[in-house]
Motif scaffolding. Structure first.
Motif, PDB file in Angstrom:
ATOM      1  N   GLN A  31       1.188  -1.534  -0.336  1.00 33.46           N
ATOM      2  CA  GLN A  31       0.549  -0.451   0.020  1.00 33.46           C
ATOM      3  C   GLN A  31       0.854   1.519  -0.504  1.00 33.46           C
ATOM      4  O   GLN A  31       2.317   0.790   0.773  1.00 33.46           O
ATOM      5  N   ILE A  32       0.690   2.446  -0.501  1.00 37.15           N
ATOM      6  CA  ILE A  32       1.375   3.772  -0.195  1.00 37.15           C
ATOM      7  C   ILE A  32       0.047   4.726  -0.246  1.00 37.15           C
ATOM      8  O   ILE A  32      -1.045   4.247  -0.474  1.00 37.15           O
ATOM      9  N   LEU A  33       1.061   5.349   1.046  1.00 31.80           N
ATOM     10  CA  LEU A  33      -0.348   5.904   1.725  1.00 31.80           C
ATOM     11  C   LEU A  33       0.290   7.687   1.887  1.00 31.80           C
ATOM     12  O   LEU A  33       1.585   7.667   2.096  1.00 31.80           O
ATOM     13  N   ASN A  34      -0.412   8.763   1.984  1.00 37.60           N
ATOM     14  CA  ASN A  34       0.010  10.202   2.048  1.00 37.60           C
ATOM     15  C   ASN A  34      -1.246  10.008   3.476  1.00 37.60           C
ATOM     16  O   ASN A  34      -1.990  10.891   3.455  1.00 37.60           O
ATOM     17  N   GLY A  35       0.170  10.263   4.533  1.00 38.32           N
ATOM     18  CA  GLY A  35      -0.464  10.477   5.654  1.00 38.32           C
ATOM     19  C   GLY A  35      -1.317   8.995   6.335  1.00 38.32           C
ATOM     20  O   GLY A  35      -1.142   8.076   6.343  1.00 38.32           O
ATOM     21  N   LYS A  36      -2.729   9.257   6.382  1.00 36.60           N
ATOM     22  CA  LYS A  36      -3.320   8.214   7.053  1.00 36.60           C
ATOM     23  C   LYS A  36      -4.637   7.848   5.844  1.00 36.60           C
ATOM     24  O   LYS A  36      -5.481   6.343   5.861  1.00 36.60           O
ATOM     25  N   LYS A  37      -4.418   8.374   4.724  1.00 41.49           N
ATOM     26  CA  LYS A  37      -4.925   8.033   3.326  1.00 41.49           C
ATOM     27  C   LYS A  37      -3.940   7.024   2.322  1.00 41.49           C
ATOM     28  O   LYS A  37      -3.104   7.461   2.057  1.00 41.49           O
ATOM     29  N   THR A  38      -5.042   6.059   2.547  1.00 42.27           N
ATOM     30  CA  THR A  38      -4.309   5.203   1.234  1.00 42.27           C
ATOM     31  C   THR A  38      -4.296   5.354  -0.037  1.00 42.27           C
ATOM     32  O   THR A  38      -5.898   5.449  -1.042  1.00 42.27           O
ATOM     33  N   LEU A  39      -3.552   5.868  -1.023  1.00 40.19           N
ATOM     34  CA  LEU A  39      -3.535   5.725  -2.524  1.00 40.19           C
ATOM     35  C   LEU A  39      -3.535   4.797  -3.386  1.00 40.19           C
ATOM     36  O   LEU A  39      -4.419   4.913  -4.017  1.00 40.19           O
ATOM     37  N   ILE A  40      -2.939   3.777  -3.033  1.00 41.17           N
ATOM     38  CA  ILE A  40      -2.702   2.693  -3.942  1.00 41.17           C
ATOM     39  C   ILE A  40      -2.601   1.324  -2.730  1.00 41.17           C
ATOM     40  O   ILE A  40      -2.001   1.466  -1.749  1.00 41.17           O
ATOM     41  N   ARG A  41      -3.254   0.467  -2.975  1.00 35.71           N
ATOM     42  CA  ARG A  41      -3.583  -1.123  -2.636  1.00 35.71           C
ATOM     43  C   ARG A  41      -3.260  -2.068  -3.718  1.00 35.71           C
ATOM     44  O   ARG A  41      -4.239  -1.873  -4.768  1.00 35.71           O
ATOM     45  N   GLN A  42      -1.927  -2.286  -4.264  1.00 30.22           N
ATOM     46  CA  GLN A  42      -1.631  -2.982  -4.927  1.00 30.22           C
ATOM     47  C   GLN A  42      -1.370  -4.597  -4.715  1.00 30.22           C
ATOM     48  O   GLN A  42      -0.878  -5.304  -3.323  1.00 30.22           O
ATOM     49  N   GLU A  43      -1.990  -5.639  -4.636  1.00 29.95           N
ATOM     50  CA  GLU A  43      -2.071  -6.809  -4.355  1.00 29.95           C
ATOM     51  C   GLU A  43      -1.770  -7.787  -5.503  1.00 29.95           C
ATOM     52  O   GLU A  43      -1.761  -8.310  -4.913  1.00 29.95           O
ATOM     53  N   PHE A  44      -0.763  -7.622  -6.444  1.00 27.32           N
ATOM     54  CA  PHE A  44      -0.556  -7.978  -7.157  1.00 27.32           C
ATOM     55  C   PHE A  44       0.248  -7.706  -8.161  1.00 27.32           C
ATOM     56  O   PHE A  44       0.845  -5.986  -8.025  1.00 27.32           O
ATOM     57  N   ILE A  45       1.512  -8.247  -8.429  1.00 24.77           N
ATOM     58  CA  ILE A  45       3.404  -7.782  -8.595  1.00 24.77           C
ATOM     59  C   ILE A  45       2.280  -6.801 -10.395  1.00 24.77           C
ATOM     60  O   ILE A  45       1.342  -7.397 -11.314  1.00 24.77           O
ATOM     61  N   PRO A  46       2.769  -5.487 -10.058  1.00 28.36           N
ATOM     62  CA  PRO A  46       1.909  -4.467 -10.889  1.00 28.36           C
ATOM     63  C   PRO A  46       3.250  -5.065 -12.353  1.00 28.36           C
ATOM     64  O   PRO A  46       4.017  -5.616 -12.258  1.00 28.36           O
ATOM     65  N   ALA A  47       2.514  -4.892 -13.298  1.00 19.55           N
ATOM     66  CA  ALA A  47       3.096  -4.915 -14.813  1.00 19.55           C
ATOM     67  C   ALA A  47       3.590  -6.643 -15.354  1.00 19.55           C
ATOM     68  O   ALA A  47       3.983  -6.991 -16.876  1.00 19.55           O
ATOM     69  N   VAL A  48       2.469  -7.156 -14.592  1.00 17.48           N
ATOM     70  CA  VAL A  48       3.304  -8.922 -15.103  1.00 17.48           C
ATOM     71  C   VAL A  48       1.899  -9.174 -15.624  1.00 17.48           C
ATOM     72  O   VAL A  48       0.776  -8.761 -14.258  1.00 17.48           O
ATOM     73  N   GLN A  49       1.784 -10.319 -16.034  1.00 17.41           N
ATOM     74  CA  GLN A  49       0.646 -10.482 -16.811  1.00 17.41           C
ATOM     75  C   GLN A  49       0.002 -12.078 -15.922  1.00 17.41           C
ATOM     76  O   GLN A  49       0.355 -12.671 -15.062  1.00 17.41           O
ATOM     77  N   GLY A  50      -1.624 -11.319 -15.441  1.00 22.64           N
ATOM     78  CA  GLY A  50      -2.173 -12.207 -14.732  1.00 22.64           C
ATOM     79  C   GLY A  50      -2.203 -12.096 -13.058  1.00 22.64           C
ATOM     80  O   GLY A  50      -1.673 -10.458 -12.584  1.00 22.64           O
ATOM     81  N   GLU A  51      -3.091 -12.252 -12.270  1.00 22.35           N
ATOM     82  CA  GLU A  51      -3.178 -11.584 -11.298  1.00 22.35           C
ATOM     83  C   GLU A  51      -1.512 -11.883  -9.940  1.00 22.35           C
ATOM     84  O   GLU A  51      -2.052 -13.293  -9.099  1.00 22.35           O
ATOM     85  N   LYS A  52      -0.368 -12.376  -9.594  1.00 20.47           N
ATOM     86  CA  LYS A  52       0.609 -12.791  -9.757  1.00 20.47           C
ATOM     87  C   LYS A  52       0.374 -11.794  -7.883  1.00 20.47           C
ATOM     88  O   LYS A  52       1.748 -10.802  -7.831  1.00 20.47           O
ATOM     89  N   PRO A  53       1.002 -11.890  -6.772  1.00 17.05           N
ATOM     90  CA  PRO A  53       1.453 -11.653  -5.511  1.00 17.05           C
ATOM     91  C   PRO A  53       2.241 -11.292  -5.338  1.00 17.05           C
ATOM     92  O   PRO A  53       2.991 -13.148  -6.536  1.00 17.05           O
ATOM     93  N   PHE A  54       3.532 -10.859  -5.410  1.00 15.96           N
ATOM     94  CA  PHE A  54       4.404 -10.970  -4.574  1.00 15.96           C
ATOM     95  C   PHE A  54       5.104 -12.685  -3.968  1.00 15.96           C
ATOM     96  O   PHE A  54       4.474 -12.592  -2.649  1.00 15.96           O
ATOM     97  N   LEU A  55       5.991 -12.989  -3.899  1.00 17.63           N
ATOM     98  CA  LEU A  55       6.394 -13.981  -3.597  1.00 17.63           C
ATOM     99  C   LEU A  55       7.413 -13.773  -2.220  1.00 17.63           C
ATOM    100  O   LEU A  55       7.121 -14.517  -1.156  1.00 17.63           O
TER     101      LEU A  55
END
Length: 109
Positions: A49-73
Motif C-alpha cells: 500500500q502507498i499512503l499519504n498521511g493516513k489516506k491509502t492512495l494505492i493498494r497493490q495486491e499483485f505484481i504490477p506490469a506482470v500478466q495475471g494476478e500474481k502476488p509478490f512471493l
C-alpha cells in the motif's frame, strides 16, 4: 510622531503578510513527502500500500506490469517496488511500474 507609528504598523502588517504567505508553501511541499509504503499480506504472498498521511492512495495486491494476478512471493520484493513508487510520487512522477523495472529489481515471479 503619528506618521512614525503609521509607518511602523504598515511595515508590521506587510511583514506579517509575508510570514503567512511563506508559511503556506512548506506545508504543500511537506504533504508530498508524507508518502510512505506498507507491505501487506495477501492470498499466496504479499502486496503493498502507498499512503499519504493516513489516506491509502494505492493498494497493490499483485505484481504490477506482470500478466495475471500474481502476488509478490517475498515481502522484500514488495517493499522494493513500493519504495520505487514512493520515490516516483515524491518526485512528481506517475507511479506506473514497467516490466523493465520489475526485471531490474530481480523480482521473483
Amino acid at each position: 510622531m503619528k506618521w512614525l507609528w503609521i509607518i511602523i504598523l504598515t511595515l508590521l502588517f506587510i511583514g506579517l503578510f509575508f510570514i503567512v504567505v511563506e508559511g503556506l508553501g512548506p506545508k504543500e511541499k511537506a504533504s508530498k513527502q508524507l508518502f510512505r509504503s506498507e507491505v501487506i499480506s495477501v492470498n499466496g504472498g504479499f502486496g503493498y500500500q502507498i499512503l499519504n498521511g493516513k489516506k491509502t492512495l494505492i493498494r497493490q495486491e499483485f505484481i504490477p506490469a506482470v500478466q495475471g494476478e500474481k502476488p509478490f512471493l517475498i515481502a522484500k520484493d514488495a517493499k522494493s517496488i513500493a519504495e520505487l513508487v514512493v520515490h516516483k510520487l515524491t518526485n512528481g512522477e506517475t507511479p506506473v511500474i514497467h516490466i523493465e523495472e520489475i526485471e531490474k529489481f530481480n523480482i521473483e515471479l
